[in-house]
Design a protein around this motif. Structure first.
Motif, short mmCIF file in Angstrom:
data_model
loop_
_atom_site.label_atom_id
_atom_site.label_comp_id
_atom_site.label_asym_id
_atom_site.label_seq_id
_atom_site.Cartn_x
_atom_site.Cartn_y
_atom_site.Cartn_z
N PHE A 4 0.84 -1.20 0.00
CA PHE A 4 0.00 0.00 0.00
C PHE A 4 0.87 1.26 0.00
O PHE A 4 0.68 2.17 -0.81
CB PHE A 4 -0.91 -0.03 1.23
CG PHE A 4 -1.69 1.24 1.49
CD1 PHE A 4 -2.91 1.45 0.87
CD2 PHE A 4 -1.20 2.20 2.37
CE1 PHE A 4 -3.63 2.60 1.11
CE2 PHE A 4 -1.92 3.36 2.62
CZ PHE A 4 -3.14 3.57 1.99
N ASN A 5 1.84 1.30 0.89
CA ASN A 5 2.69 2.49 1.02
C ASN A 5 3.66 2.66 -0.15
O ASN A 5 3.90 3.78 -0.58
CB ASN A 5 3.42 2.48 2.35
CG ASN A 5 2.51 2.94 3.46
OD1 ASN A 5 2.04 4.06 3.46
ND2 ASN A 5 2.24 2.05 4.41
N ILE A 6 4.19 1.58 -0.66
CA ILE A 6 5.05 1.68 -1.85
C ILE A 6 4.24 2.20 -3.02
O ILE A 6 4.68 3.09 -3.76
CB ILE A 6 5.72 0.33 -2.17
CG1 ILE A 6 6.75 -0.01 -1.09
CG2 ILE A 6 6.36 0.35 -3.55
CD1 ILE A 6 7.30 -1.42 -1.18
N PHE A 7 3.03 1.66 -3.19
CA PHE A 7 2.15 2.11 -4.29
C PHE A 7 1.89 3.61 -4.18
O PHE A 7 2.07 4.35 -5.15
CB PHE A 7 0.83 1.33 -4.25
CG PHE A 7 -0.19 1.86 -5.23
CD1 PHE A 7 -0.10 1.55 -6.57
CD2 PHE A 7 -1.22 2.67 -4.79
CE1 PHE A 7 -1.04 2.04 -7.48
CE2 PHE A 7 -2.16 3.17 -5.69
CZ PHE A 7 -2.06 2.85 -7.04
N PHE A 8 1.47 4.07 -3.00
CA PHE A 8 1.15 5.49 -2.87
C PHE A 8 2.39 6.38 -2.89
O PHE A 8 2.31 7.53 -3.33
CB PHE A 8 0.27 5.75 -1.65
CG PHE A 8 -1.18 5.52 -1.96
CD1 PHE A 8 -1.88 6.41 -2.74
CD2 PHE A 8 -1.83 4.39 -1.50
CE1 PHE A 8 -3.21 6.18 -3.06
CE2 PHE A 8 -3.15 4.16 -1.81
CZ PHE A 8 -3.85 5.06 -2.59
N CYS A 39 4.91 7.92 3.17
CA CYS A 39 4.58 6.57 2.68
C CYS A 39 5.85 5.73 2.57
O CYS A 39 5.85 4.55 2.92
CB CYS A 39 3.87 6.65 1.33
SG CYS A 39 2.17 7.18 1.43
N ALA A 40 6.93 6.34 2.08
CA ALA A 40 8.19 5.61 1.98
C ALA A 40 8.69 5.19 3.36
O ALA A 40 9.14 4.06 3.55
CB ALA A 40 9.25 6.48 1.29
N LEU A 41 8.58 6.07 4.32
CA LEU A 41 8.98 5.74 5.69
C LEU A 41 8.09 4.64 6.27
O LEU A 41 8.59 3.72 6.94
CB LEU A 41 8.95 6.98 6.57
CG LEU A 41 10.04 8.02 6.27
CD1 LEU A 41 9.75 9.33 6.99
CD2 LEU A 41 11.41 7.48 6.63
N ALA A 110 -6.55 10.84 3.14
CA ALA A 110 -6.96 9.44 3.35
C ALA A 110 -5.75 8.54 3.59
O ALA A 110 -5.74 7.73 4.51
CB ALA A 110 -7.76 8.95 2.15
N VAL A 111 -4.71 8.69 2.79
CA VAL A 111 -3.53 7.84 2.93
C VAL A 111 -2.82 8.11 4.25
O VAL A 111 -2.45 7.17 4.98
CB VAL A 111 -2.59 8.02 1.72
CG1 VAL A 111 -1.26 7.32 1.95
CG2 VAL A 111 -3.25 7.48 0.46
N LEU A 112 -2.62 9.38 4.59
CA LEU A 112 -1.98 9.69 5.88
C LEU A 112 -2.85 9.21 7.05
O LEU A 112 -2.33 8.73 8.05
CB LEU A 112 -1.70 11.18 6.00
CG LEU A 112 -0.60 11.74 5.09
CD1 LEU A 112 -0.47 13.25 5.28
CD2 LEU A 112 0.72 11.06 5.32
N GLY A 113 -4.16 9.33 6.90
CA GLY A 113 -5.07 8.86 7.95
C GLY A 113 -4.99 7.35 8.13
O GLY A 113 -4.98 6.85 9.26
N ILE A 114 -4.93 6.63 7.04
CA ILE A 114 -4.80 5.17 7.12
C ILE A 114 -3.49 4.79 7.80
O ILE A 114 -3.46 3.91 8.66
CB ILE A 114 -4.92 4.54 5.71
CG1 ILE A 114 -6.37 4.66 5.22
CG2 ILE A 114 -4.44 3.10 5.70
CD1 ILE A 114 -6.57 4.34 3.75
#
Length: 126
Positions: A4-8, A39-41, A110-114
């Protein structure tokens, strides 16, 4: 969550790159690169919850501004009958740009919230 994080991370880097010819790349490139960085972290199992909250609050404030501003999302819905935002951008249609920017911020939020929720659960389970 790693995938998920690599994708984003990749998506946000691409989004930042696409801002190069935007009228305000100095605003949007950092917005997307901030999200890409965290996301990378997170993909490396490094979570910074206070930084997620900070980013979410800044993005949320800007999103609220874009929602209500002249030629913002409200105008797009009411004055322009939610016109297709996937068409080409023209200087005569600034509501399309503001609406796109709003949804870009929504994706970042949304991504940071997840990641924030996941980091809380992960900490609890460790």
């Amino acid at each position: 969550m790693k995938v998920f994080n690599i994708f984003f991370c990749v998506v946000f880097i691409i989004f930042a790159g696409l801002q190069y010819n935007d009228p305000d790349p100095y605003v949007w490139m950092p917005i997307y690169l901030y999200a890409a960085t965290f996301c990378a972290l997170a993909a490396r199992h490094r979570f910074y919850r206070s930084w997620y909250i900070g980013g979410i609050l800044v993005y949320l404030a800007y999103a609220v501004y874009l929602f209500f501003t002249k030629d913002g999302v409200v105008d797009w819905m009411q004055q322009h009958q939610a016109e297709n935002i996937a068409q080409s951008m023209k200087a005569t249609k600034p509501w399309i740009e503001d609406t796109r920017e709003f949804f870009g911020l929504f994706i970042c939020i949304a991504v940071l919230g997840i990641n924030y929720v996941y980091s809380k659960r992960r900490k609890r389970n460790i």
